[in-house]
Design an enzyme around this catalytic site. Structure first.
Site, PDB file in Angstrom:
ATOM      1  N   ASP A   9      17.849   5.157  62.980  1.00 38.50           N
ATOM      2  CA  ASP A   9      17.137   4.587  63.888  1.00 38.50           C
ATOM      3  C   ASP A   9      17.344   3.060  63.849  1.00 38.50           C
ATOM      4  OD1 ASP A   9      16.079   4.332  61.266  1.00 38.50           O
ATOM      5  OD2 ASP A   9      13.832   3.904  61.987  1.00 38.50           O
ATOM      6  N   ASP A  14      19.984   0.230  59.297  1.00 42.19           N
ATOM      7  CA  ASP A  14      20.799   1.206  59.625  1.00 42.19           C
ATOM      8  C   ASP A  14      21.962   0.683  60.364  1.00 42.19           C
ATOM      9  OD1 ASP A  14      18.621   3.629  60.199  1.00 42.19           O
ATOM     10  OD2 ASP A  14      17.646   1.621  60.417  1.00 42.19           O
ATOM     11  N   ASN A  38      12.091   3.204  63.870  1.00 39.67           N
ATOM     12  CA  ASN A  38      11.984   1.591  63.893  1.00 39.67           C
ATOM     13  C   ASN A  38      11.614   1.343  65.114  1.00 39.67           C
ATOM     14  OD1 ASN A  38      12.258   0.922  61.364  1.00 39.67           O
ATOM     15  ND2 ASN A  38      14.697   0.939  61.387  1.00 39.67           N
ATOM     16  N   THR A 117      18.655   8.012  57.773  1.00 43.12           N
ATOM     17  CA  THR A 117      18.226   6.822  57.530  1.00 43.12           C
ATOM     18  C   THR A 117      17.017   6.547  58.586  1.00 43.12           C
ATOM     19  OG1 THR A 117      19.752   5.626  58.845  1.00 43.12           O
ATOM     20  CG2 THR A 117      20.209   6.091  56.549  1.00 43.12           C
ATOM     21  N   PHE A 156       7.945   4.020  54.776  1.00 40.29           N
ATOM     22  CA  PHE A 156       8.049   3.889  56.331  1.00 40.29           C
ATOM     23  C   PHE A 156       8.673   5.234  56.790  1.00 40.29           C
ATOM     24  CE2 PHE A 156      10.128   2.949  60.552  1.00 40.29           C
ATOM     25  CZ  PHE A 156       8.978   2.975  61.144  1.00 40.29           C
ATOM     26  N   ASN A 157       9.865   5.512  56.462  1.00 41.27           N
ATOM     27  CA  ASN A 157      10.487   6.699  56.986  1.00 41.27           C
ATOM     28  C   ASN A 157       9.720   8.095  56.971  1.00 41.27           C
ATOM     29  OD1 ASN A 157      12.718   5.483  57.862  1.00 41.27           O
ATOM     30  ND2 ASN A 157      13.810   5.902  56.318  1.00 41.27           N
ATOM     31  N   ASP A 230      19.123   1.247  54.028  1.00 37.42           N
ATOM     32  CA  ASP A 230      19.656   2.409  54.468  1.00 37.42           C
ATOM     33  C   ASP A 230      21.321   2.602  54.091  1.00 37.42           C
ATOM     34  OD1 ASP A 230      17.466   3.317  55.554  1.00 37.42           O
ATOM     35  OD2 ASP A 230      18.133   2.297  57.715  1.00 37.42           O
TER      36      ASP A 230
END
Ligand code: BDR
Ligand code: CA
Length: 300
Positions: A9, A14, A38, A117, A156-157, A230
């Protein structure tokens, strides 16, 4: 080389993960797939095209899911800016987007290692649609053995799509979790930025990405230097000895009052649940930045 599909993303870190995967001889980058996290799906896909165009990377890019499996999308504009990859000015695009959905492109490139990622929405969708047998391994940046960055306990992810993460960790595919506990060691110091800037125009784009990323990390978290999350997952595929792992059970909190999206890592076997992941616990920081610099150099 290890065949890899990179699901991402972009995203400042990334973007560097894409360069690391494409610029390392140990990896055969088969395709890049994008997922909303993101920023919105359209923005992160455009960003994948931008960084690939800047670096002369011509692998297929395919769009995946525009929102998490069951929840509304929450983007990270405070960290990655309005475009999702604020900072540099990018030139004209030289790579397009294929017509097929990300999960179909993943399938067309199996057997391969899936490096994820972003949020795990596409990966979970893939496993539900096509099953687990063709995936060699899933190496993901997400979670933490410690605390979070989006809520006190959620990274976050995983926080964006915990239901997808629960499917991935419960799938039985070998999963390697590269979390904040290690990525917070991969700090992009001014010295690293100077090494990138010295590599020519692609290096300067990386330098500009990292300068923006440093400013938001300073503002939001008070960090002296931003963590290059990432690419650490990609580094684990390039050379497993760069990222030390232990086997552990990882539970994904999908319900908690304050802890939704937390990765509950049973480092001491207290739950008696069998391990379902290899969990990264150590990083060779110096050699990590070596492989990043070498990859950008190779693409320059
Ligand atoms: C993760 O969140 C995103 O903002 C980064 O790209 C990385 O994948 C770190 O928590
Ligand atoms: Ca990311």
């Amino acid at each position: 080389p290890t065949p890899v599909v990179l699901d991402c993303d972009p995203g400042h870190d990334d973007a560097i993960a894409i360069l690391l995967a494409a610029g390392s001889p140990e990896i055969d980058l088969r395709a890049i797939t994008t997922v909303a996290a993101n920023q919105t799906l359209g923005k992160v896909t455009l960003n994948a095209q931008r960084i690939c165009s800047a670096a002369g990377i011509s692998v297929p890019i395919a769009k995946g899911c525009a929102k998490p499996l069951v929840r509304p999308l929450h983007v990270a504009e405070d960290i990655h800016g309005e475009s999702g990859m604020d900072g540099p000015a990018f030139g004209a695009l030289s790579v397009g987007v294929v017509e097929h959905h990300a999960i179909d492109v993943m399938h067309a490139n199996m057997p391969a290692t899936l490096v994820a990622t972003g949020a795990l929405t596409n990966v979970a969708m893939y496993l539900q649609r096509y099953g687990t047998s063709a995936v060699r391994e899933i190496v993901l940046m997400g979670g933490s053995t410690e605390r979070g960055n989006t809520t006190p306990y959620a990274e976050f992810n995983i926080h964006v799509d915990p239901e997808a993460a629960a499917i991935v960790f419960g799938s039985g595919v070998p999963v390697t979790m590269v979390g904040l506990n290690v990525t917070h060691q991969a700090l992009v110091t001014p010295e690293v930025v100077a090494r990138l800037n010295a590599l020519g125009s692609l290096g300067r784009i990386c330098g500009e990405l990292m300068t923006f990323f440093a400013a938001t990390y300073r503002e939001v978290f008070g960090f002296e230097a931003p963590p290059l999350h990432d690419p650490v997952a990609v580094a684990r595929v390039i050379d497993p000895s760069l990222v030390t792992c232990v086997d552990a059970f990882v539970g994904i909190e999908t319900i908690g009052t304050f802890t939704r999206g937390a990765t509950v890592v049973d480092l001491h076997g207290r739950t008696r649940e069998p391990p379902n992941a290899r969990v990264a616990v150590g990083l060779d920081v110096e050699r990590f930045f070596e492989v990043v610099i070498e990859a950008v150099k190779a693409l320059s």
